[in-house]
Design a protein around this motif. Structure first.
Motif, PDB file in Angstrom:
ATOM      1  N   THR A  97       3.868 -21.622  -3.736  1.00 47.32           N
ATOM      2  CA  THR A  97       3.246 -20.840  -2.667  1.00 47.32           C
ATOM      3  C   THR A  97       2.128 -21.622  -1.988  1.00 47.32           C
ATOM      4  O   THR A  97       2.001 -21.612  -0.756  1.00 47.32           O
ATOM      5  CB  THR A  97       2.683 -19.527  -3.235  1.00 47.32           C
ATOM      6  N   MET A  98       1.314 -22.315  -2.799  1.00 44.13           N
ATOM      7  CA  MET A  98       0.188 -23.073  -2.254  1.00 44.13           C
ATOM      8  C   MET A  98       0.675 -24.200  -1.346  1.00 44.13           C
ATOM      9  O   MET A  98       0.183 -24.359  -0.219  1.00 44.13           O
ATOM     10  CB  MET A  98      -0.660 -23.637  -3.388  1.00 44.13           C
ATOM     11  N   PHE A  99       1.655 -24.972  -1.805  1.00 44.29           N
ATOM     12  CA  PHE A  99       2.135 -26.105  -1.015  1.00 44.29           C
ATOM     13  C   PHE A  99       2.931 -25.647   0.201  1.00 44.29           C
ATOM     14  O   PHE A  99       2.852 -26.279   1.265  1.00 44.29           O
ATOM     15  CB  PHE A  99       2.979 -27.042  -1.881  1.00 44.29           C
ATOM     16  N   LEU A 100       3.686 -24.554   0.062  1.00 39.98           N
ATOM     17  CA  LEU A 100       4.409 -24.032   1.217  1.00 39.98           C
ATOM     18  C   LEU A 100       3.426 -23.570   2.294  1.00 39.98           C
ATOM     19  O   LEU A 100       3.615 -23.858   3.482  1.00 39.98           O
ATOM     20  CB  LEU A 100       5.305 -22.863   0.798  1.00 39.98           C
ATOM     21  N   SER A 101       2.351 -22.894   1.871  1.00 35.17           N
ATOM     22  CA  SER A 101       1.332 -22.434   2.820  1.00 35.17           C
ATOM     23  C   SER A 101       0.658 -23.617   3.505  1.00 35.17           C
ATOM     24  O   SER A 101       0.476 -23.615   4.737  1.00 35.17           O
ATOM     25  CB  SER A 101       0.290 -21.569   2.105  1.00 35.17           C
TER      26      SER A 101
END
Length: 312
Positions: free
Chosen positions: A29-33
């Motif tokens: 989620t962090m890297f996609l964001s």
């Protein structure tokens, strides 16, 4: 010297940032964001510069190229990491890994040269304002960008071809979320002295030149600005360099941080976390630096967003 792979190795395994599988959804989620924000932010910068006629100047031309480069830089590494997490498959083929090494080198080095070109642009604007339009004509600007790209490709191909001469063990695990040149060299079973020597030489030749160019540009800029009699004039002159200087500090600061982290820790995972700082954070923050610290850019973004809202 024969430049060929000496092993039947077909793939590597990217171990990522952690062994804890419970943290993988959070990391995904962090890297996609961060990736989506990077793409959106840099696209907005490019569209604002393209649509704003007052921004059709050398400084903003270089900024738009920097934004394109940042999009490419992030796209080389993050999507593959996201796919690996989603499919729970940490493998990356030998060709994909070699391609990552090559393109990460190209876009990382290109950022280095673009920052130097942008520093030269600020030097000409402040130190030689009467000759600015003559020196920074469209042909010269395009030539500087193309020359920067050529040097970046030469540097990347040099390292990529040298990786081809290395042989690897049959089971190769990379404690990283992408194929980083230094990590690949550490995993080789064959002699890596020549590879490490070329990294040192290339860093001195290809990397040292832009750094010296930036340093000398700002020495002359500071010297010229201090000669301006009015404090308002000095402030306006320095404000034209503020965004670029912030991006320079961000890019080289994260790079120095990675080198310090590698020197003081033996943990490959800690090194991978540090490497994230220079490969992910600068492309993410660059659009915010230029949009928040630049009055003309803020005005262009407001106009662009206003047109989008009107069309909706």
């Amino acid at each position: 010297m024969e430049l060929k792979n000496q092993t039947a190795l077909s793939e590597f395994h990217l171990l990522g940032l952690t062994d804890n599988h419970k943290l993988l959804p959070l990391i995904f989620t962090m890297f996609l964001s961060m990736y989506l924000i990077t793409i959106l932010g840099n696209l907005l910068i490019i569209m604002a510069i393209s649509s704003g006629s007052q921004l059709h100047t050398p400084m903003y031309l270089f900024l738009s190229v920097l934004s394109i480069n940042d999009i490419c830089y992030s796209t080389v590494t993050i999507p593959k990491m996201l796919v690996n997490i989603q499919t729970q498959d940490d493998s990356i083929s030998y060709i994909e890994c070699l391609s990552q090494i090559c393109f990460v080198s190209i876009f990382g080095e290109m950022e280095n040269y673009l920052l130097a070109v942008m520093a030269y642009d600020r030097y000409v604007a402040i130190c030689k304002p009467l000759r600015y339009t003559v020196i920074m004509n469209p042909f010269s600007c395009v030539l500087m960008v193309l020359f920067s790209l050529l040097l970046s490709i030469m540097d990347a191909l040099l390292h990529s071809l040298m990786v081809l001469r290395l042989s690897f063990c049959t089971e190769v695990e990379i404690p990283h979320f992408f194929c980083e040149l230094a990590q690949i060299i550490k995993l080789a079973c064959s002699d890596t002295y020549l590879n490490n020597f070329l990294i040192f030489v290339a860093a001195f030749v290809f990397g040292g030149g832009p750094v010296c160019g930036i340093a000398f540009s700002y020495i002359y800029i500071v010297s010229s600005v201090l000669k301006i009699p009015s404090s308002g004039g000095r402030h306006r002159a320095f404000s034209t360099c503020a965004s670029h200087l912030t991006v320079v500090c961000l890019f080289y600061g994260t790079g120095v941080g990675v080198n310090i982290s590698s020197a003081v820790t033996d943990s490959p995972r800690n090194t991978a976390m540090a490497s994230m700082m220079y490969s992910v954070i600068p492309p993410l923050l660059n659009p915010f630096v230029y949009s928040l610290r630049n009055r003309e850019m803020k005005e262009a973004l407001r106009n662009l967003i206003g047109r989008f809202i009107y069309l909706m």
